[in-house]
Design a protein around this motif. Structure first.
Motif, PDB file in Angstrom:
ATOM      1  N   SER A  69       0.819  -1.219   0.000  1.00  0.00           N
ATOM      2  CA  SER A  69       0.000   0.000   0.000  1.00  0.00           C
ATOM      3  C   SER A  69       0.852   1.268   0.000  1.00  0.00           C
ATOM      4  CB  SER A  69      -0.939   0.010   1.204  1.00  0.00           C
ATOM      5  OG  SER A  69      -0.204  -0.018   2.413  1.00  0.00           O
ATOM      6  N   GLN A  70       2.090   1.182   0.458  1.00  0.00           N
ATOM      7  CA  GLN A  70       2.987   2.340   0.444  1.00  0.00           C
ATOM      8  C   GLN A  70       3.534   2.617  -0.951  1.00  0.00           C
ATOM      9  OE1 GLN A  70       5.391   0.605   3.718  1.00  0.00           O
ATOM     10  NE2 GLN A  70       5.382   2.706   4.507  1.00  0.00           N
ATOM     11  N   ALA A  79      -2.710  -7.616  -3.945  1.00  0.00           N
ATOM     12  CA  ALA A  79      -2.812  -8.397  -2.711  1.00  0.00           C
ATOM     13  C   ALA A  79      -4.093  -9.217  -2.693  1.00  0.00           C
ATOM     14  CB  ALA A  79      -2.750  -7.473  -1.488  1.00  0.00           C
ATOM     15  N   ARG A  80      -5.190  -8.640  -3.139  1.00  0.00           N
ATOM     16  CA  ARG A  80      -6.454  -9.395  -3.180  1.00  0.00           C
ATOM     17  C   ARG A  80      -6.342 -10.565  -4.153  1.00  0.00           C
ATOM     18  NH1 ARG A  80      -8.546  -4.142  -2.419  1.00  0.00           N
ATOM     19  NH2 ARG A  80      -8.823  -3.756  -4.634  1.00  0.00           N
ATOM     20  N   VAL A  85      -5.685 -16.447  -5.406  1.00  0.00           N
ATOM     21  CA  VAL A  85      -4.908 -17.510  -6.038  1.00  0.00           C
ATOM     22  C   VAL A  85      -4.470 -18.533  -4.995  1.00  0.00           C
ATOM     23  CG1 VAL A  85      -2.699 -18.027  -7.179  1.00  0.00           C
ATOM     24  CG2 VAL A  85      -4.152 -16.166  -8.018  1.00  0.00           C
ATOM     25  N   MET A  86      -3.964 -18.065  -3.857  1.00  0.00           N
ATOM     26  CA  MET A  86      -3.501 -18.987  -2.823  1.00  0.00           C
ATOM     27  C   MET A  86      -4.644 -19.832  -2.268  1.00  0.00           C
ATOM     28  SD  MET A  86      -0.271 -18.965  -2.551  1.00  0.00           S
ATOM     29  CE  MET A  86      -0.136 -19.944  -1.069  1.00  0.00           C
ATOM     30  N   ARG A  87      -5.793 -19.239  -2.078  1.00  0.00           N
ATOM     31  CA  ARG A  87      -6.922 -19.996  -1.519  1.00  0.00           C
ATOM     32  C   ARG A  87      -7.464 -21.024  -2.507  1.00  0.00           C
ATOM     33  NH1 ARG A  87      -9.267 -15.039   1.800  1.00  0.00           N
ATOM     34  NH2 ARG A  87      -7.956 -15.340   3.632  1.00  0.00           N
ATOM     35  N   GLU A 140      -1.929  -7.555   3.835  1.00  0.00           N
ATOM     36  CA  GLU A 140      -1.087  -6.808   2.892  1.00  0.00           C
ATOM     37  C   GLU A 140       0.143  -7.608   2.510  1.00  0.00           C
ATOM     38  OE1 GLU A 140      -0.459  -2.640   2.666  1.00  0.00           O
ATOM     39  OE2 GLU A 140      -1.115  -2.449   4.746  1.00  0.00           O
ATOM     40  N   LEU A 141       0.639  -7.344   1.318  1.00  0.00           N
ATOM     41  CA  LEU A 141       1.932  -7.890   0.927  1.00  0.00           C
ATOM     42  C   LEU A 141       3.006  -6.970   1.508  1.00  0.00           C
ATOM     43  CD1 LEU A 141       1.153  -8.869  -2.747  1.00  0.00           C
ATOM     44  CD2 LEU A 141       1.604 -10.413  -0.840  1.00  0.00           C
TER      45      LEU A 141
END
Length: 172
Positions: A69-70, A79-80, A85-87, A140-141
């Motif tokens: 986010s920075q 991130a969403r 993808v991971m789920r 967040e990543l």
């Protein structure tokens, strides 16, 4: 985005990007011969001096820690997408034909993987000067860059990374 601008030789775009993140630009002002002095590396990348204890000694290095986010609001959908993808990863391949390591990765929670990349001065015995990581934390990543400011700090960045790695469930 910064590296793409610089690779294309688009210095104006790179300077604007740095300014958006609180840096005054690529140059510090007039230097020798009236030419602008380059912006020091640590001023360009941000971060802070850090240290780690290893072998009974305190070893120094530079740590850059940023959340996605920075880097810009347009990065948040990344991130969403990562979480989605991971789920769903475990449902996207045939587990009977996949390796055990791939099954482990596909069944991981979004918080489990620690992504890592290194930068060195070449191959075969060259010093590592940067270990970069990415992990998903609290929605967040999060990126960390362990930077050796000189060859003597290589041991420090490797020790700091190994501490981080020890807390991860999966290394990518």
């Amino acid at each position: 985005m910064l590296s793409r601008s610089l690779a294309k030789g688009d210095i104006a775009s790179a300077a604007r990007l740095l300014a958006q993140h609180g840096h005054s630009g690529l140059n510090r002002g007039p230097g020798a011969g009236g030419r602008p002095e380059p912006l020091p590396l640590l001023a360009a990348c941000g971060g802070r001096a850090s240290a780690v204890a290893a072998n009974g000694r305190r070893l120094s290095y530079h740590l850059v820690h940023k959340k996605l986010s920075q880097l810009g609001a347009d990065c948040l959908p990344v991130a969403r997408r990562y979480v989605a993808v991971m789920r769903g990863a475990g449902q996207r391949f045939d587990e009977m034909s996949a390796s055990a390591a791939l099954c482990h990765a596909a069944n991981a929670r979004p918080e489990d993987p620690l992504f890592m990349d290194i930068e060195s001065c070449g191959l075969a015995g060259a010093s590592i000067f940067l270990v970069g990581t990415m992990a998903y934390r609290r929605g967040e990543l999060v990126f960390r860059q362990y930077l050796a400011r000189d060859y003597a700090e290589e041991a420090a960045i490797l020790a700091a990374f190994s501490r981080r790695y020890a807390r991860s469930a999966l290394l990518v």
